[in-house]
Scaffold this motif. Structure first.
Motif, PDB file in Angstrom:
ATOM      1  N   VAL A 273       3.252  14.398   1.418  1.00 51.78           N
ATOM      2  CA  VAL A 273       4.518  13.654   1.490  1.00 51.78           C
ATOM      3  C   VAL A 273       4.790  13.172   2.910  1.00 51.78           C
ATOM      4  O   VAL A 273       5.293  12.060   3.107  1.00 51.78           O
ATOM      5  CB  VAL A 273       5.680  14.527   0.960  1.00 51.78           C
ATOM      6  CG1 VAL A 273       7.013  13.865   1.194  1.00 51.78           C
ATOM      7  CG2 VAL A 273       5.482  14.834  -0.505  1.00 51.78           C
ATOM      8  N   VAL A 274       4.461  13.953   3.911  1.00 49.51           N
ATOM      9  CA  VAL A 274       4.707  13.563   5.298  1.00 49.51           C
ATOM     10  C   VAL A 274       3.984  12.263   5.633  1.00 49.51           C
ATOM     11  O   VAL A 274       4.556  11.365   6.256  1.00 49.51           O
ATOM     12  CB  VAL A 274       4.252  14.698   6.254  1.00 49.51           C
ATOM     13  CG1 VAL A 274       4.351  14.267   7.699  1.00 49.51           C
ATOM     14  CG2 VAL A 274       5.049  15.954   6.005  1.00 49.51           C
ATOM     15  N   VAL A 275       2.760  12.125   5.210  1.00 54.01           N
ATOM     16  CA  VAL A 275       1.988  10.903   5.483  1.00 54.01           C
ATOM     17  C   VAL A 275       2.613   9.722   4.759  1.00 54.01           C
ATOM     18  O   VAL A 275       2.755   8.637   5.325  1.00 54.01           O
ATOM     19  CB  VAL A 275       0.509  11.094   5.070  1.00 54.01           C
ATOM     20  CG1 VAL A 275      -0.270   9.797   5.188  1.00 54.01           C
ATOM     21  CG2 VAL A 275      -0.135  12.179   5.901  1.00 54.01           C
ATOM     22  N   ARG A 276       3.027   9.919   3.512  1.00 49.40           N
ATOM     23  CA  ARG A 276       3.646   8.827   2.756  1.00 49.40           C
ATOM     24  C   ARG A 276       4.967   8.396   3.382  1.00 49.40           C
ATOM     25  O   ARG A 276       5.278   7.201   3.416  1.00 49.40           O
ATOM     26  CB  ARG A 276       3.831   9.240   1.301  1.00 49.40           C
ATOM     27  CG  ARG A 276       2.499   9.396   0.587  1.00 49.40           C
ATOM     28  CD  ARG A 276       2.659   9.687  -0.862  1.00 49.40           C
ATOM     29  NE  ARG A 276       2.953  11.103  -1.047  1.00 49.40           N
ATOM     30  CZ  ARG A 276       3.308  11.658  -2.183  1.00 49.40           C
ATOM     31  NH1 ARG A 276       3.428  10.933  -3.259  1.00 49.40           N
ATOM     32  NH2 ARG A 276       3.535  12.942  -2.260  1.00 49.40           N
ATOM     33  N   VAL A 277       5.746   9.339   3.903  1.00 45.17           N
ATOM     34  CA  VAL A 277       7.008   8.998   4.577  1.00 45.17           C
ATOM     35  C   VAL A 277       6.719   8.204   5.843  1.00 45.17           C
ATOM     36  O   VAL A 277       7.395   7.202   6.129  1.00 45.17           O
ATOM     37  CB  VAL A 277       7.825  10.275   4.882  1.00 45.17           C
ATOM     38  CG1 VAL A 277       8.963   9.982   5.839  1.00 45.17           C
ATOM     39  CG2 VAL A 277       8.361  10.876   3.592  1.00 45.17           C
TER      40      VAL A 277
ATOM     41  N   LEU B  12       8.051   4.449   6.688  1.00 42.83           N
ATOM     42  CA  LEU B  12       8.817   4.133   7.903  1.00 42.83           C
ATOM     43  C   LEU B  12       8.112   3.066   8.738  1.00 42.83           C
ATOM     44  O   LEU B  12       8.765   2.181   9.298  1.00 42.83           O
ATOM     45  CB  LEU B  12       9.038   5.401   8.725  1.00 42.83           C
ATOM     46  CG  LEU B  12       9.991   6.429   8.124  1.00 42.83           C
ATOM     47  CD1 LEU B  12      10.026   7.689   8.983  1.00 42.83           C
ATOM     48  CD2 LEU B  12      11.382   5.846   7.935  1.00 42.83           C
ATOM     49  N   GLY B  13       6.795   3.127   8.821  1.00 43.34           N
ATOM     50  CA  GLY B  13       6.054   2.086   9.540  1.00 43.34           C
ATOM     51  C   GLY B  13       6.204   0.724   8.895  1.00 43.34           C
ATOM     52  O   GLY B  13       6.355  -0.292   9.576  1.00 43.34           O
ATOM     53  N   SER B  14       6.185   0.684   7.567  1.00 42.16           N
ATOM     54  CA  SER B  14       6.379  -0.582   6.854  1.00 42.16           C
ATOM     55  C   SER B  14       7.770  -1.142   7.108  1.00 42.16           C
ATOM     56  O   SER B  14       7.936  -2.344   7.350  1.00 42.16           O
ATOM     57  CB  SER B  14       6.180  -0.376   5.358  1.00 42.16           C
ATOM     58  OG  SER B  14       4.880   0.062   5.095  1.00 42.16           O
ATOM     59  N   LEU B  15       8.764  -0.273   7.055  1.00 45.68           N
ATOM     60  CA  LEU B  15      10.136  -0.723   7.330  1.00 45.68           C
ATOM     61  C   LEU B  15      10.279  -1.215   8.765  1.00 45.68           C
ATOM     62  O   LEU B  15      10.995  -2.190   9.023  1.00 45.68           O
ATOM     63  CB  LEU B  15      11.121   0.406   7.043  1.00 45.68           C
ATOM     64  CG  LEU B  15      11.315   0.742   5.570  1.00 45.68           C
ATOM     65  CD1 LEU B  15      12.215   1.960   5.420  1.00 45.68           C
ATOM     66  CD2 LEU B  15      11.896  -0.441   4.808  1.00 45.68           C
TER      67      LEU B  15
ATOM     68  N   ARG C 197       0.833  -1.203   0.000  1.00 48.38           N
ATOM     69  CA  ARG C 197       0.000   0.000   0.000  1.00 48.38           C
ATOM     70  C   ARG C 197       0.870   1.255   0.000  1.00 48.38           C
ATOM     71  O   ARG C 197       0.545   2.239  -0.651  1.00 48.38           O
ATOM     72  CB  ARG C 197      -0.915  -0.024   1.222  1.00 48.38           C
ATOM     73  CG  ARG C 197      -2.113   0.835   1.076  1.00 48.38           C
ATOM     74  CD  ARG C 197      -2.980   0.308  -0.023  1.00 48.38           C
ATOM     75  NE  ARG C 197      -4.226   1.050  -0.072  1.00 48.38           N
ATOM     76  CZ  ARG C 197      -5.057   0.971  -1.061  1.00 48.38           C
ATOM     77  NH1 ARG C 197      -4.811   0.184  -2.076  1.00 48.38           N
ATOM     78  NH2 ARG C 197      -6.157   1.654  -1.069  1.00 48.38           N
ATOM     79  N   GLY C 198       1.961   1.226   0.746  1.00 45.11           N
ATOM     80  CA  GLY C 198       2.870   2.370   0.767  1.00 45.11           C
ATOM     81  C   GLY C 198       3.488   2.628  -0.597  1.00 45.11           C
ATOM     82  O   GLY C 198       3.633   3.782  -1.022  1.00 45.11           O
ATOM     83  N   PHE C 199       3.851   1.561  -1.300  1.00 45.81           N
ATOM     84  CA  PHE C 199       4.390   1.725  -2.657  1.00 45.81           C
ATOM     85  C   PHE C 199       3.346   2.351  -3.579  1.00 45.81           C
ATOM     86  O   PHE C 199       3.657   3.230  -4.383  1.00 45.81           O
ATOM     87  CB  PHE C 199       4.858   0.375  -3.213  1.00 45.81           C
ATOM     88  CG  PHE C 199       5.315   0.455  -4.639  1.00 45.81           C
ATOM     89  CD1 PHE C 199       6.545   1.010  -4.955  1.00 45.81           C
ATOM     90  CD2 PHE C 199       4.503   0.004  -5.667  1.00 45.81           C
ATOM     91  CE1 PHE C 199       6.961   1.106  -6.268  1.00 45.81           C
ATOM     92  CE2 PHE C 199       4.908   0.090  -6.981  1.00 45.81           C
ATOM     93  CZ  PHE C 199       6.150   0.639  -7.284  1.00 45.81           C
ATOM     94  N   GLN C 200       2.108   1.898  -3.457  1.00 46.49           N
ATOM     95  CA  GLN C 200       1.040   2.467  -4.283  1.00 46.49           C
ATOM     96  C   GLN C 200       0.816   3.941  -3.954  1.00 46.49           C
ATOM     97  O   GLN C 200       0.527   4.738  -4.843  1.00 46.49           O
ATOM     98  CB  GLN C 200      -0.259   1.686  -4.084  1.00 46.49           C
ATOM     99  CG  GLN C 200      -0.233   0.309  -4.670  1.00 46.49           C
ATOM    100  CD  GLN C 200      -1.473  -0.497  -4.320  1.00 46.49           C
ATOM    101  OE1 GLN C 200      -2.300  -0.067  -3.510  1.00 46.49           O
ATOM    102  NE2 GLN C 200      -1.606  -1.660  -4.914  1.00 46.49           N
TER     103      GLN C 200
END
Length: 185
Positions: free
Chosen positions: A154-158, A162-165, A87-90
């Motif tokens: 962008v802040v939300v996507r970052v 970070l949560g995924s990592l 989802r983060g990649f999308q």
């Protein structure tokens, strides 16, 4: 009009079928590919099976319960990491490579938002999002319009990345812990 031919002036036809409505597809309602399943389940299941076999072969069946519990945690962390990473990649790729449209809220206010959008072929789709705005921007894949994401800052996507990592790192840490457990038994 000649005799023997029916008059069509008073003839009315109607279909017995219900009127056709545009197909509504929910965003994200699609089966996962085999590659996704292997990436999500593979490392955790491999560690679970490997450590369980080592524990049984070395003659410590009592430690099998602990290794199975830790293995289940590894599998769950790995699946959550894979889902959030996808989802983060999308969230990063679709606003750049997809088609961005405005979606209009269709659910009543006071509940989580369900938004409707129409793709370039005229097919209606829905997108569910926690929010209360009347209109939102979403991006969808041109080849599969049912796959859509909201356009976020962008802040939300970052933060999502970070949560995924962090989930992947936790899964790797649990898998390494299982390796230590298997080697020390």
């Amino acid at each position: 009009m000649t005799e023997g031919q029916p008059s069509t002036a008073l003839l009315a036809t109607r279909s017995l079928r219900a009127p056709r409505t545009p197909e509504t597809v929910s965003a994200g309602a699609r089966p996962r590919s085999l590659v996704w399943v292997l990436v999500a389940l593979g490392p955790g299941l491999a560690a679970l099976i490997g450590v369980s076999v080592l524990v049984v072969v070395r003659g410590e069946p009592a430690a099998l319960i602990l290794s199975v519990l830790v293995g289940i945690v590894a599998v769950v962390l790995n699946v959550c990491g894979a889902a959030s990473m996808e989802r983060g990649f999308q969230m990063w790729a679709l606003p750049r490579r997809g088609i961005t449209v405005t979606a209009v809220r269709t659910s009543p206010y006071g509940k989580s938002g369900v938004y409707a959008y129409t793709d370039r072929n005229g097919v209606s789709h829905t997108y569910a999002r926690q929010g209360y705005a009347g209109r939102i921007e979403i991006s969808y894949r041109p080849d599969d319009p049912g796959v859509a994401v909201g356009v976020y800052p962008v802040v939300v996507r970052v933060l999502v990345a970070l949560g995924s990592l962090a989930l992947w790192a936790a899964a790797v840490a649990v898998i390494c812990l299982m390796g230590v457990m298997g080697g020390s038994v």
